[in-house]
Scaffold this active site. Structure first.
Site, PDB file in Angstrom:
ATOM      1  N   ASP A  24       0.857  -1.179   0.000  1.00 37.78           N
ATOM      2  CA  ASP A  24       0.000   0.000   0.000  1.00 37.78           C
ATOM      3  C   ASP A  24       0.899   1.235   0.000  1.00 37.78           C
ATOM      4  O   ASP A  24       2.125   1.131  -0.186  1.00 37.78           O
ATOM      5  CB  ASP A  24      -1.008  -0.026   1.172  1.00 37.78           C
ATOM      6  CG  ASP A  24      -0.359   0.201   2.530  1.00 37.78           C
ATOM      7  OD1 ASP A  24       0.887   0.302   2.604  1.00 37.78           O
ATOM      8  OD2 ASP A  24      -1.101   0.275   3.533  1.00 37.78           O
ATOM      9  N   CYS A  81       3.081  -3.140   4.090  1.00 40.07           N
ATOM     10  CA  CYS A  81       2.201  -2.036   4.490  1.00 40.07           C
ATOM     11  C   CYS A  81       2.898  -1.341   5.654  1.00 40.07           C
ATOM     12  O   CYS A  81       4.081  -1.614   5.913  1.00 40.07           O
ATOM     13  CB  CYS A  81       0.788  -2.513   4.833  1.00 40.07           C
ATOM     14  SG  CYS A  81       0.641  -3.478   6.336  1.00 40.07           S
ATOM     15  N   THR A  83       2.596  -1.390   9.081  1.00 41.11           N
ATOM     16  CA  THR A  83       3.032  -2.247  10.188  1.00 41.11           C
ATOM     17  C   THR A  83       3.355  -3.661   9.733  1.00 41.11           C
ATOM     18  O   THR A  83       3.880  -4.460  10.523  1.00 41.11           O
ATOM     19  CB  THR A  83       1.917  -2.372  11.245  1.00 41.11           C
ATOM     20  OG1 THR A  83       0.789  -2.993  10.600  1.00 41.11           O
ATOM     21  CG2 THR A  83       1.514  -1.024  11.815  1.00 41.11           C
ATOM     22  N   HIS A 114      11.107 -23.184   9.190  1.00 33.75           N
ATOM     23  CA  HIS A 114      10.144 -23.879  10.050  1.00 33.75           C
ATOM     24  C   HIS A 114       8.703 -23.813   9.553  1.00 33.75           C
ATOM     25  O   HIS A 114       7.929 -24.732   9.801  1.00 33.75           O
ATOM     26  CB  HIS A 114      10.180 -23.279  11.467  1.00 33.75           C
ATOM     27  CG  HIS A 114      11.464 -23.569  12.187  1.00 33.75           C
ATOM     28  ND1 HIS A 114      11.622 -23.344  13.541  1.00 33.75           N
ATOM     29  CD2 HIS A 114      12.660 -24.050  11.756  1.00 33.75           C
ATOM     30  CE1 HIS A 114      12.862 -23.687  13.906  1.00 33.75           C
ATOM     31  NE2 HIS A 114      13.507 -24.106  12.827  1.00 33.75           N
ATOM     32  N   HIS A 149       8.559 -30.275  10.852  1.00 36.12           N
ATOM     33  CA  HIS A 149       7.711 -29.119  10.542  1.00 36.12           C
ATOM     34  C   HIS A 149       6.588 -29.452   9.560  1.00 36.12           C
ATOM     35  O   HIS A 149       5.616 -28.711   9.454  1.00 36.12           O
ATOM     36  CB  HIS A 149       8.569 -27.979   9.971  1.00 36.12           C
ATOM     37  CG  HIS A 149       9.663 -27.569  10.899  1.00 36.12           C
ATOM     38  ND1 HIS A 149       9.414 -26.989  12.128  1.00 36.12           N
ATOM     39  CD2 HIS A 149      11.007 -27.692  10.813  1.00 36.12           C
ATOM     40  CE1 HIS A 149      10.563 -26.765  12.752  1.00 36.12           C
ATOM     41  NE2 HIS A 149      11.550 -27.189  11.967  1.00 36.12           N
TER      42      HIS A 149
HETATM   43  C1  RB5 Z   1      -1.833   2.894   6.441  1.00 38.08           C
HETATM   44  O1  RB5 Z   1      -1.887   4.133   7.077  1.00 38.08           O
HETATM   45  C2  RB5 Z   1      -1.691   1.785   7.450  1.00 38.08           C
HETATM   46  O2  RB5 Z   1      -2.804   1.685   8.246  1.00 38.08           O
HETATM   47  C3  RB5 Z   1      -1.428   0.475   6.722  1.00 38.08           C
HETATM   48  O3  RB5 Z   1      -0.312   0.609   5.912  1.00 38.08           O
HETATM   49  C4  RB5 Z   1      -1.126  -0.727   7.569  1.00 38.08           C
HETATM   50  O4  RB5 Z   1      -0.140  -0.448   8.527  1.00 38.08           O
HETATM   51  C5  RB5 Z   1      -2.266  -1.420   8.127  1.00 38.08           C
HETATM   52  O5  RB5 Z   1      -2.129  -2.495   8.733  1.00 38.08           O
END
Ligand code: RB5
Length: 162
Positions: A24, A81, A83, A114, A149
């Site tokens: 994203d 993304c 996080t 694993h 595994h």
């Molecule tokens: C985008 O602002 C953020 O929410 C997205 O990239 C992600 O971290 C969501 O899990």
């Protein structure tokens, strides 16, 4: 780290692997270094976007990548993304996908050895470009260990609650 000779051997043996990448807007900044690394190593790349920093919804990019992994249109995937969590939740909704959030090189090695992870999910807002490349390198060049595994990953697929 790798010697030049090992790196070359790696290039030769991995040159035909096809890698899917999806991200994203929060993952876009990391993408350039990763794609540059993949191209340099001779991987084939299937890019599912997004290719700008304009805000988008990560499921719109994660689902197509996961489908490509599921249908074996690519060998392995990279999902980014902010996080690493949102896009990882999306890709793990697909049967046959084992998507793992990797924030350092060692985790990337272990999820291949694993868990036979087939998508590497990266937290774009929390790791440097250098770390991202070292994670991707480890992920793409480490093999599943099999053995004990195998029955464990066989128990992963979605099941209905009783
Ligand atoms: C985008 O602002 C953020 O929410 C997205 O990239 C992600 O971290 C969501 O899990």
């Amino acid at each position: 780290m790798f010697s030049e000779k090992n790196e070359q051997r790696l290039n030769n043996s991995m040159s035909k692997m096809k890698i899917g990448i999806a991200n994203d807007h929060a993952g876009f900044a990391l993408k350039h270094s990763i794609v540059e690394f993949l191209e340099k190593q001779g991987y084939e790349i299937l890019d599912f976007g997004t290719n700008s920093a304009v805000p988008v919804d990560y499921p719109d990019y994660g689902h197509p990548l996961a489908e490509a992994v599921e249908k074996k249109k690519v060998d392995l995937g990279i999902a980014i993304c902010g996080t690493g969590n949102g896009i990882n939740m999306v890709t793990n909704k697909h049967q046959g996908v084992r998507s793992a959030i990797c924030w350092n090189r060692k985790i990337a090695v272990l999820v291949r050895q694993h868990n036979d992870a087939n998508i590497c999910a990266l937290p774009g807002r929390f790791i440097s470009e250098r770390t991202a490349v070292s994670i991707v390198r480890a992920f793409l060049t480490t093999s599943f260990e099999g053995g004990r595994h195998v029955p464990r990953i066989a128990k992963i697929p979605v099941r209905k609650s009783k």
